[in-house]
Design a protein around this motif. Structure first.
Motif, PDB file in Angstrom:
ATOM      1  N   ASN A  61      35.167   4.500  -0.037  1.00 51.78           N
ATOM      2  CA  ASN A  61      34.000   5.311   0.298  1.00 51.78           C
ATOM      3  C   ASN A  61      34.535   6.706   0.597  1.00 51.78           C
ATOM      4  O   ASN A  61      35.350   6.877   1.510  1.00 51.78           O
ATOM      5  N   LEU A  62      34.102   7.699  -0.167  1.00 49.81           N
ATOM      6  CA  LEU A  62      34.676   9.036  -0.016  1.00 49.81           C
ATOM      7  C   LEU A  62      34.438   9.613   1.373  1.00 49.81           C
ATOM      8  O   LEU A  62      35.187  10.467   1.836  1.00 49.81           O
ATOM      9  N   TYR A 269      22.509   3.457 -12.042  1.00 50.86           N
ATOM     10  CA  TYR A 269      22.684   2.806 -10.740  1.00 50.86           C
ATOM     11  C   TYR A 269      24.123   3.008 -10.242  1.00 50.86           C
ATOM     12  O   TYR A 269      24.354   3.321  -9.063  1.00 50.86           O
ATOM     13  N   PHE A 271      26.038   5.447 -11.004  1.00 51.76           N
ATOM     14  CA  PHE A 271      26.151   6.863 -10.630  1.00 51.76           C
ATOM     15  C   PHE A 271      25.620   7.085  -9.206  1.00 51.76           C
ATOM     16  O   PHE A 271      26.258   7.758  -8.387  1.00 51.76           O
ATOM     17  N   LEU A 272      24.443   6.511  -8.916  1.00 55.80           N
ATOM     18  CA  LEU A 272      23.866   6.680  -7.580  1.00 55.80           C
ATOM     19  C   LEU A 272      24.794   6.107  -6.512  1.00 55.80           C
ATOM     20  O   LEU A 272      25.064   6.754  -5.499  1.00 55.80           O
ATOM     21  N   GLU A 273      25.282   4.905  -6.773  1.00 53.15           N
ATOM     22  CA  GLU A 273      26.156   4.270  -5.784  1.00 53.15           C
ATOM     23  C   GLU A 273      27.425   5.104  -5.573  1.00 53.15           C
ATOM     24  O   GLU A 273      27.879   5.272  -4.447  1.00 53.15           O
ATOM     25  N   PHE A 275      28.069   8.504  -6.588  1.00 53.90           N
ATOM     26  CA  PHE A 275      28.023   9.938  -6.305  1.00 53.90           C
ATOM     27  C   PHE A 275      26.894  10.388  -5.383  1.00 53.90           C
ATOM     28  O   PHE A 275      26.901  11.520  -4.922  1.00 53.90           O
ATOM     29  N   TYR A 277      25.861   8.077  -2.834  1.00 53.10           N
ATOM     30  CA  TYR A 277      26.143   7.401  -1.567  1.00 53.10           C
ATOM     31  C   TYR A 277      27.645   7.274  -1.283  1.00 53.10           C
ATOM     32  O   TYR A 277      28.021   6.705  -0.258  1.00 53.10           O
ATOM     33  N   SER A 278      28.471   7.743  -2.207  1.00 50.95           N
ATOM     34  CA  SER A 278      29.943   7.738  -2.031  1.00 50.95           C
ATOM     35  C   SER A 278      30.592   6.358  -2.055  1.00 50.95           C
ATOM     36  O   SER A 278      31.734   6.205  -1.654  1.00 50.95           O
ATOM     37  N   TYR A 279      29.866   5.315  -2.503  1.00 55.65           N
ATOM     38  CA  TYR A 279      30.488   3.981  -2.585  1.00 55.65           C
ATOM     39  C   TYR A 279      31.262   3.870  -3.900  1.00 55.65           C
ATOM     40  O   TYR A 279      30.838   3.190  -4.846  1.00 55.65           O
ATOM     41  N   TYR A 282      32.374   0.150  -4.966  1.00 53.77           N
ATOM     42  CA  TYR A 282      31.278  -0.685  -5.467  1.00 53.77           C
ATOM     43  C   TYR A 282      30.827  -0.192  -6.841  1.00 53.77           C
ATOM     44  O   TYR A 282      30.573  -0.977  -7.760  1.00 53.77           O
TER      45      TYR A 282
ATOM     46  N   ASP B  99      27.824  16.856  -2.404  1.00 50.70           N
ATOM     47  CA  ASP B  99      28.553  15.703  -1.881  1.00 50.70           C
ATOM     48  C   ASP B  99      29.884  15.540  -2.608  1.00 50.70           C
ATOM     49  O   ASP B  99      30.926  15.324  -2.003  1.00 50.70           O
ATOM     50  N   LEU B 100      29.823  15.704  -3.926  1.00 51.30           N
ATOM     51  CA  LEU B 100      31.026  15.551  -4.754  1.00 51.30           C
ATOM     52  C   LEU B 100      32.022  16.684  -4.486  1.00 51.30           C
ATOM     53  O   LEU B 100      33.227  16.451  -4.362  1.00 51.30           O
ATOM     54  N   SER B 103      33.536  16.021  -1.016  1.00 50.24           N
ATOM     55  CA  SER B 103      34.362  14.822  -0.918  1.00 50.24           C
ATOM     56  C   SER B 103      35.664  14.965  -1.689  1.00 50.24           C
ATOM     57  O   SER B 103      36.678  14.385  -1.319  1.00 50.24           O
ATOM     58  N   ARG B 121      26.636  12.693   8.081  1.00 48.31           N
ATOM     59  CA  ARG B 121      27.635  12.186   7.133  1.00 48.31           C
ATOM     60  C   ARG B 121      28.752  13.210   6.906  1.00 48.31           C
ATOM     61  O   ARG B 121      29.931  12.887   6.966  1.00 48.31           O
ATOM     62  N   TRP B 127      33.855  17.359   6.556  1.00 50.23           N
ATOM     63  CA  TRP B 127      33.606  18.183   5.374  1.00 50.23           C
ATOM     64  C   TRP B 127      32.969  19.535   5.710  1.00 50.23           C
ATOM     65  O   TRP B 127      32.523  20.239   4.807  1.00 50.23           O
ATOM     66  N   PRO B 420      21.242   6.907   1.478  1.00 47.88           N
ATOM     67  CA  PRO B 420      20.891   5.736   0.647  1.00 47.88           C
ATOM     68  C   PRO B 420      19.626   5.038   1.124  1.00 47.88           C
ATOM     69  O   PRO B 420      18.862   4.519   0.303  1.00 47.88           O
TER      70      PRO B 420
END
Lengths: 312, 463
Positions: A61-62, A269, A271-273, A275, A277-279, A282, B99-100, B103, B121, B127, B420
């Motif tokens: 997780n970033l 999906y 991509f969402l997980e 970028f 939500y940073s998972y 997963y 976010d990217l 991070s 977060r 960050w 999320p």
């Protein structure tokens, strides 16, 4: 061993050694010439794949780098219970099936219509290439405008002829079709060009023989043209299938996976997980599954359709 | 370097305290200083340009404030020598790109928009650069000119964690209503409905196939909470300490039913999926009667360059529900990227971008009513500019900021797990609007999924 024999052996061996040396030198040259390309290929394909496989067995997780550790198959087990993941696979399956089928049917039909040596058809053929050379983002933006109520030219035209003006991107029954329509519009010309090239290189003799034997146009198409086109349709279909799995810009720009999750295909999906939500761990597991499914399906299509083509 | 990084780390307790403060701090400062703004640049001596040739890049959302900054970069360069660059993205895209960027510590941007829902977060992950050392360095900041206390306290509170400031606010978006006074009067309403129940009743009377009653933008986790909280629903049991999700309560389900009915039955075509610009256009074209959204967007409906019916519009507060009145507040700021290469120049840029002078210019020339400085909110010219008929937009903005700050009910929005959860909520709401799911099923399924999301985030809950 006699001195003379030694001499003969030496004479015989010398060209062999020279040949082997030349062969080795040639091999070294090939390796040297190929090395840069192989190194680049290794860096851009193998390294990311290894990284993908490695991250898929971690909870990376970033936002929480300290959580990085080996968790084995935990992410993959999580996918089994993830309804959103299964839904994304179903969306992907619908998208790919209708996308590829429509592109093949329309592309084949147009190619048959345009398969004549007339000058004005050259112009039409050129016009068909335009959608294909547009960046997918531009295509998605254009179609989004077409499908957005109140600013939609499409709905305005439908209104002029007193047809219903659907809310394409917010209607659960139409949103996926909106994406399919835009993708079919963009990529049917690819199939068209491939089939047209095959048609124009097709030998005349079997067609003429069939006509002389009294075959109807439909019979000629069914028993001669289509079997001869099968290899090119296989290749075009395979390309389009693999690309349909990557149909990201349309989903991202036109629907964002909605409404609800009716257009949330697997790559979106993932991509969402990854970028949103940073998972990353997963998300990598989702991509690994997607990679395996795509690979297995591609191999199955090649084997099945390819064998049929060989038999015929 | 390691020391700096360790300084960025914020304990979970500090983070939770900060998030609580985001909702709990009062906004009395909003009503205080009315001093005219003065030039607020750093102690860069006149004529001296120590940052000449330095480029500072900002990433933010597509909004008039950004356009204003972009068009006034010459001022910044003239005062400091800094060449500024403003890159603007649609809000959803900004969320992902920022976010990217942060991070991966790419350092491509020196300054980024601190997005309200990502505050917990990003600060928690280190960050955002703590700015106190820059504020307290007399060589870098003239504190009297920069005037930190001039920022409305409720606006700066979300960015203050563990006593350190991580960003300065420039946008305090407050949900209000813009509506067609003529259409409501024609239906017998001398004033705007005060409750969501009354709003629904008015919708049934006024909605026609040609002119919809209601329109809003597609950020459902920003719009639906206006209903949710007013009907007694909650996101989490007691954020930030107890994040047990509460989406399957009768109150949350009733609110979802009311909101989705408003959108599906009385909304403009596509309601629930429309971007703010499209929602505004629908109002400009006279195709909807009521627009509920943040001040930054809603006040655009009276842009006389884009509509000929501006004089028919009025503004008011959002309706109430059985549990009370809960207008929403979202504060956005500018943060310094810890991975940026020109931090002192970035600080100069931030000071300029949120200075009294700049913010007043944005309010007067770029329609930026959602300001975060008391001095600008209380400026006589600003108050005059944002009077529209009987409506007083500045008073509405001030009222929501005060209410949301004092009420503490916005704490749900800054918990680190909100992004999320908010996205999943939006998915549930649009699935109901588009007829894919019944409201009960959608909210129960949402509850189950959010528990999964929170568990994945490592949050301990008692479902």
């Amino acid at each position: 061993m006699q001195p003379g024999e030694e001499s003969v052996a030496f004479r015989l061996a010398k060209p062999r050694r020279a040949g082997a040396s030349w062969s080795r030198a040639r091999g070294r040259t090939f390796v040297a010439l190929l090395a840069p390309a192989l190194i680049v290929l290794f860096i851009v394909t193998i390294v990311p794949t290894v990284f993908l496989l490695a991250t898929s067995v971690t909870p990376l997780n970033l936002a929480k780098l300290a959580s990085l550790r080996f968790v084995g198959m935990e992410n993959f087990q999580g996918l089994i219970d993830d309804g959103r993941f299964w839904n994304s696979l179903a969306v992907q399956a619908r998208l790919s099936f209708f996308d590829v089928t429509l592109q093949l049917l329309i592309g084949l039909g147009l190619a048959l219509l345009l398969n004549a040596r007339l000058r004005f058809l050259d112009l039409i053929r050129s016009a068909f290439i335009i959608p294909m050379v547009l960046p997918p983002v531009v295509v998605a933006l254009n179609w989004k405008l077409f499908f957005t109520p109140n600013v939609s030219v499409l709905n305005w035209l439908l209104g002029l002829v007193h047809l219903p003006q659907p809310v394409w991107l917010m209607d659960a029954n139409l949103a996926l079709w909106a994406i399919i329509i835009s993708d079919v519009w963009e990529w049917t010309p690819f199939v068209l060009l491939m089939v047209l090239a095959a048609l124009q290189m097709m030998p005349e003799e079997p067609l003429e023989a069939a006509k002389i034997d009294g075959a109807s146009g439909l019979q000629v198409f069914r028993y001669i043209t289509l079997p001869l086109l099968r290899p090119v349709l296989l290749v075009a279909g395979l390309f389009r299938f693999i690309d349909s799995v990557k149909a990201f810009p349309q989903i991202y720009i036109m629907t964002g996976g909605g409404p609800g999750n009716v257009t949330e295909a697997t790559n979106f999906y993932a991509f969402l997980e990854g970028f949103s939500y940073s998972y990353i761990g997963y998300s990598s597991a989702i991509i690994v599954v997607m990679l395996v499914v795509t690979f297995v399906l591609s191999a199955t299509i090649i084997r099945t359709v390819g064998q049929e083509a060989e038999v015929e | 370097m390691a020391k700096n990084l360790s300084e960025l780390r914020v304990s979970r307790r500090q983070l939770l305290k900060g998030a609580a403060a985001a909702g709990g701090v009062t906004l009395l400062a909003a009503c205080t200083s009315a001093a005219p703004p003065a030039a607020t640049q750093a102690p860069v001596a006149a004529g001296a340009k120590p940052y000449a040739g330095t480029t500072v890049k900002l990433l933010m959302t597509q909004i008039d404030y950004g356009t204003g900054l972009s068009e006034n970069l010459a001022d910044l360069e003239q005062k400091t020598g800094i060449k500024g660059q403003v890159d603007m993205l649609a809000f959803q895209n900004l969320n992902q790109k920022a976010d990217l960027e942060l991070s991966t510590a790419s350092g491509a941007y020196d300054v980024l928009q601190m997005i309200y829902i990502r505050t917990g977060r990003w600060i928690g992950a280190g960050w955002a650069e703590p700015l106190d050392s820059y504020i307290n360095d007399p060589n870098l900041t003239d504190k009297a000119q920069f005037d930190v206390p001039d920022f409305v306290s409720g606006a700066i509170a979300p960015f203050t964690v563990g006593g350190k400031i991580y960003a300065f606010p420039w946008l305090a978006d407050c949900t209000i209503v813009g509506y067609r006074k003529d259409l409501l009067e024609k239906a017998g309403y001398s004033k705007f409905p005060e409750t969501f129940d009354d709003l629904q009743a008015a919708a049934a009377k006024i909605h026609t196939p040609d002119v919809a009653f209601f329109v809003t933008q597609n950020n459902m986790h920003w719009i639906y909470p206006n209903w949710m909280l007013s009907y007694g629903g909650k996101f989490f049991k007691n954020p930030p300490t107890d994040l047990t999700p509460m989406f399957n309560t009768p109150e949350a389900i009733k609110a979802a039913d009311m909101f989705t009915t408003m959108c599906a039955k009385y909304g403009a075509p596509g309601c629930g999926s429309l971007e703010a610009a499209v929602a505004e256009t629908i109002m400009h074209q006279g195709k909807a009667a009521v627009y509920l959204d943040g001040t930054g967007n809603v006040q655009q409906i009276i842009d006389t360059k884009r509509t000929q019916i501006a004089d028919k519009f009025a503004f008011t507060q959002t309706p109430k529900g059985p549990a009370g009145h809960f207008p929403q507040l979202a504060v956005h700021g500018f943060l310094m990227n810890p991975a940026g290469k020109n931090k002192k120049a970035a600080w100069e840029f931030i000071k300029w971008a949120v200075s009294k002078e700049t913010m007043l210019k944005m309010a007067m020339n770029y329609g930026h009513i959602a300001t975060t400085r008391s001095s600008v909110l209380n400026n006589a010219d600003v108050r005059k500019k944002y009077k529209w008929g009987d409506s007083d937009l500045t008073a509405l903005e001030e009222g929501v900021m005060k209410q949301a700050g004092e009420g503490g009910y916005m704490a749900y929005r800054t918990v680190p797990s909100f992004p999320p959860v908010g996205d999943r909520l939006a998915q549930a709401i649009t699935s109901v609007i588009s007829g894919q799911a019944k409201v009960n099923d959608a909210m129960k399924s949402l509850q189950t999924d959010v528990i999964g999301i929170l568990q994945k985030e490592g949050v301990k809950i008692n479902p």
